[in-house]
Design a protein around this motif. Structure first.
Motif, mmCIF file in Angstrom:
data_model
loop_
_atom_site.group_PDB
_atom_site.id
_atom_site.type_symbol
_atom_site.label_atom_id
_atom_site.label_comp_id
_atom_site.label_asym_id
_atom_site.label_seq_id
_atom_site.Cartn_x
_atom_site.Cartn_y
_atom_site.Cartn_z
ATOM 1 N N LYS A 1 4.409 48.930 -29.719
ATOM 2 C CA LYS A 1 3.586 49.738 -30.630
ATOM 3 C C LYS A 1 3.874 51.235 -30.466
ATOM 4 C CE LYS A 1 -0.238 50.070 -27.370
ATOM 5 N NZ LYS A 1 -1.418 49.418 -26.831
ATOM 6 N N SER B 1 1.466 47.402 -17.877
ATOM 7 C CA SER B 1 2.428 48.155 -17.061
ATOM 8 C C SER B 1 1.907 48.468 -15.665
ATOM 9 C CB SER B 1 2.795 49.470 -17.760
ATOM 10 O OG SER B 1 3.505 49.193 -18.933
ATOM 11 N N GLY C 1 4.036 47.495 -22.033
ATOM 12 C CA GLY C 1 4.486 48.519 -22.972
ATOM 13 C C GLY C 1 5.247 49.630 -22.267
ATOM 14 N N THR C 2 4.506 50.633 -21.811
ATOM 15 C CA THR C 2 5.139 51.876 -21.322
ATOM 16 C C THR C 2 6.157 51.665 -20.203
ATOM 17 O OG1 THR C 2 3.145 52.193 -20.003
ATOM 18 C CG2 THR C 2 3.312 53.460 -22.008
ATOM 19 N N ARG D 1 4.130 56.454 -25.114
ATOM 20 C CA ARG D 1 3.990 56.357 -26.574
ATOM 21 C C ARG D 1 3.553 57.690 -27.151
ATOM 22 N NH1 ARG D 1 2.064 51.291 -24.700
ATOM 23 N NH2 ARG D 1 0.063 52.125 -24.046
#
Ligand SMILES: *Cc1c(COP(=O)(O)O)cnc(C)c1O
Length: 244
Positions: free
Chosen positions: A53, A216, A233-234, A240
């Motif tokens: 995302k 994460s 994610g990160t 992001r």
């Protein structure tokens, strides 16, 4: 050399020292494998889902090319654009992990994504109406571990009645529970609550054994408490830009 040039020179050099996306994925896979071994768990029962995302579709494609074919999004519009941009990749398994409004349910249902954020009967009804074909939709039931109703998720005490409801509607394959630990809460207590909710769910639906938990900053602890689907994610994509 002007000051501007020397500054950009410095940032170029420091960015060259950052590990590549594929190096980051390799290192996360190693940490998953070590954490699984430390808990006597089979690595094969743990699925790494990359949450892309707020990053453009070419980053998601790069993640896929580096070997992660489970990809997750949390906003319907962004999900639609990314799915279209990557329509040539037939073996991507998409996951939807964000809060879902009823008016987007039909579109998400038709996307073949696994939906991690099913948390109320009205959403179950909207998802059920979203398909004419009666095909099976895979879902996780999302728990809310906080006292804040805006966070999304069903209260742990209402989990079994929601599961009963989803089963009675048909069309759904309930994979298990999904949760995000409460901010600032002791991690192990939060993951213990998720694990306990998972056991209760399995007491009425023995096949609903999956646990979607671990991000994460906490996925190794999540693995210790039985997580089967990590949403990372990160640690894969870097930070992001949430203003996008
Ligand atoms: C963004 C998001 C993640 C990934 O979080 P990271 O901390 O970047 O790994 C996981 N789960 C959900 C529901 C998310 O919205």
């Amino acid at each position: 050399m002007s000051l501007v040039n020397s500054t950009s020179q410095i940032s170029l050099n420091s960015s060259e020292e950052l590990p590549s996306l594929s190096d980051r994925i390799t290192s996360i896979r190693k940490r998953i494998s070590d954490a699984a071994a430390a808990s006597n768990r089979a690595e094969s029962e743990i699925t790494l889902i990359a949450v892309t995302k707020f990053h453009p579709a070419d980053i998601a494609r790069e993640v896929y090319e580096a070997g992660v074919s489970d990809l997750a999004e949390s906003r319907p519009q962004e999900f639609l654009l990314k799915q279209q941009a990557m329509a040539d990749l037939s073996d991507v398994q998409w996951h939807f992990v964000g809060q879902l409004q009823r008016n987007k349910a039909k579109f998400i249902r038709s996307s073949n994504a696994i939906i991690h954020s099913v948390d109320r009967s009205s959403l179950i009804d909207a998802l059920a109406r979203g398909s004419e074909a009666d095909d099976v939709q895979q879902i996780f039931l999302q728990l809310n571990l906080t006292d804040d109703p805006n966070r999304g998720g069903v209260a742990p005490d209402d989990l079994l009645s929601l599961a009963d409801y989803a089963s009675s509607v048909g069309q759904f394959s309930i994979k298990g529970v999904m949760a995000v630990p409460g901010l600032g809460k002791p991690l192990e207590e939060e993951f213990a609550k998720i694990h306990e909710a998972s056991e209760r769910l399995r007491s009425i639906l023995p096949d609903a054994k999956s646990i979607s938990a671990g991000m994460s900053g906490d996925f190794e602890t999540a693995i210790r408490f039985g997580a089967t689907h990590l949403r990372i994610g990160t640690a894969i994509t870097g930070p992001r830009d949430t203003t996008r």
